[in-house]
Write an enzyme that holds these catalytic residues in place. Sequence first.
Site, PDB file in Angstrom:
ATOM      1  N   LYS A   1       0.817  -1.219   0.000  1.00 41.15           N
ATOM      2  CA  LYS A   1       0.000   0.000   0.000  1.00 41.15           C
ATOM      3  C   LYS A   1       0.847   1.264   0.000  1.00 41.15           C
ATOM      4  CE  LYS A   1      -4.684  -0.876   1.235  1.00 41.15           C
ATOM      5  NZ  LYS A   1      -4.804  -2.287   1.642  1.00 41.15           N
TER       6      LYS A   1
ATOM      7  N   GLU B   1      -5.277   6.984   6.955  1.00 40.31           N
ATOM      8  CA  GLU B   1      -5.658   8.099   6.075  1.00 40.31           C
ATOM      9  C   GLU B   1      -6.941   8.759   6.556  1.00 40.31           C
ATOM     10  OE1 GLU B   1      -6.000   6.222   2.264  1.00 40.31           O
ATOM     11  OE2 GLU B   1      -8.117   5.806   2.531  1.00 40.31           O
TER      12      GLU B   1
ATOM     13  N   ARG C   1      -4.459  -7.927 -10.594  1.00 35.83           N
ATOM     14  CA  ARG C   1      -4.976  -9.259 -10.907  1.00 35.83           C
ATOM     15  C   ARG C   1      -6.352  -9.103 -11.531  1.00 35.83           C
ATOM     16  NH1 ARG C   1      -8.982  -9.192  -7.061  1.00 35.83           N
ATOM     17  NH2 ARG C   1      -8.400  -8.239  -5.077  1.00 35.83           N
TER      18      ARG C   1
END
Lengths: 505, 176
Positions: free
Chosen positions: A120, A202, A293
């Site tokens: 991330k 965040e 993916r």
Amino acid sequence: MKRREIGKLLIANRGEIALRIIRSAKALGIRTVAVFSEADARSPHVAAADEAICIGPAEASKSYLNADVIIAAARTTGADALHPGYGFLSERPEFARAVAKAGIVFVGPPADVMAALGDKLSGRRIAKQAGVPMVPGAETASPGEIRAFAEREGYPILIKASAGGGGRGMRIVADESQLEAALEAGSREAMAAFGDGRVFVEKYLARPRHVEVQILGDMHGNLVTLGERDCSIQRRYQKIIEESPAPGLSASMRTKMAEAALALGRSVGYRSAGTVEFLVDGDNFYFLEVNARLQVEHPVTELRFGCDLVAEQLRIAAGERVSDVAAPVGCAIECRINAEDAANNFRPATGTVMHLAAPAGPGVRFDSHLEAGLEVGTHYDSLLGKLVTFGATREQARSRMVVALGEFSLLGVMNSAGFLRDIVASEPFARANLSTHFLDQFFSKWHPAETDGLEAAMVAAAMVASGAFGTRNGRGAAPAAAGPAIAARRSPWDELSGFELWRPR
Amino acid sequence: MRLRRVGGGEFDIDILGHEGSTVRARIDGIELSVSFESIADGAAMVTVNGRRYRVFGAALRDRILVTAGPMGFEFRRVEEGRSQAAKGLATPELCAPMPGKVLRILVKEGDEVEAGAGLLVLEAMKMETTLASETPARVKRILVAEGQMVDHGAVMIELSPSAQAPSHPESAPPES
């Protein structure tokens, strides 16, 4: 830029996605190898493939997550390519690397790209450098800095697993008093799910939508987008309903998001299918993450663009170019039917499928591995199938979904179809009043409608309890041997079973 | 017989008789007549008030599973004298709803808990689920330890009716 024919493909997955990949491979004339755990020995994907090989016991860590055994299976069967599906090993760069090292084509992005995007923190750095808008966040894992960030940006804040996806280990912290507990719990869940307890933080957006852009790139430098998907209907950060296009998005917004996704993809040399996820807040959009993916919800894109994303992945892996992208038409909606008791705090459900009625009709697609006799356990995720409908308009796709969910009937495993049907039939959904808080806002205390079919079910239950009606359980135990709760007390009417019509034959 | 619908309430139901494909039943004192046409083992077409349902049913250990069209139902047989009304306690024990690991035990023996109070945190399918008491109760015995793996259906905590509850099992009059 080498071209490499794929002759035999190993599918390193199970359930509906294994079946899905096998179908596309077969249509391309590629031979298929299924892998399965001992718990899945009689699963449909095992029979669907040309060959199948057992890779270990039921526990995922010893089978579907066991890279060495899976690569050995590919070698043994002479597979020259491997498709990881989604989940399991699909986003593990070390696995992609090991597959390539074994001389097998990994159907997915290059391992280094996957590694860079999968983490991330580094994923956010890459997106930032590519000019993608970001939600204010702290690129740190230290509790002290997270505290400082929260004081600077204000509560609520969101704590996430650094290694994760799919919402595991995520925590909303409303105020400072919750911070300590959330950090501890988030870290523990992240450790349990990913073996990596790092978290990051965040700013929490009040009523965002989740909109993601499908990208597809080849090894010749071509990168295209195939529209977007709105996946705002989520429960605990797990998507349950997805649709394409995202309703009510302005043309300029759509273009900006596609450009941002392309800029990000180009900056890392993205190859194969991938998804750039954004949070949309009014006229702003912010980078969320890249899923390097194939996504669970890829069928909604396929129906609108008339394409086969798995076939594209296989062609690209063989060195071919991305196909021309057709102009999208209509609207597609997907509902994920899970093995869970929606009326009872979404408890995971298990059982044996004793009867299944799968929906059909114009614009209806059902991607599923369900079949009579299938045992649904707790070893793997709870997805039973993906019901997808297509229509010329959103309203047509939506009403077809209501009808299709009404046709779905499954005896033996509690599932979320009734819950989904009520959502899709609801006014807020019809008006596309979407946000990631949709379920909390409109369906926080859902219970099935009391009336529909209840009396019929009560009578049938009494007939079952008296032994006059009902199938045997999957393993062949007769009701009489099914425990004292059912067999013990018999009223004179229980002798009804003498009546021939209801008698099990 | 008395049945409890999982996620719903208890009800009394008796099959009163049949004639052709007509079944007469009494549900909580109200008689109704339904058409019950058996199609195959475990499958029937049931007509109630003019509405037709494809019904599938099965007995599964202690549960009865039924689908009527898209709706799925789960019932349990209620033993006489063990009904919710008689004991003031829906379930005298907390069982594992699925196999998993006991992460945390939130109560200790002798605790009085309110309805909806968390008793234990179970980790299954990579999710933490807090299991709560359905009714006010007293924690009688804790049979598991934190970190322990449990099978589906394992009794984890024994409960007894709350001391504040009006009826106590030992002194409760027999169900009329």
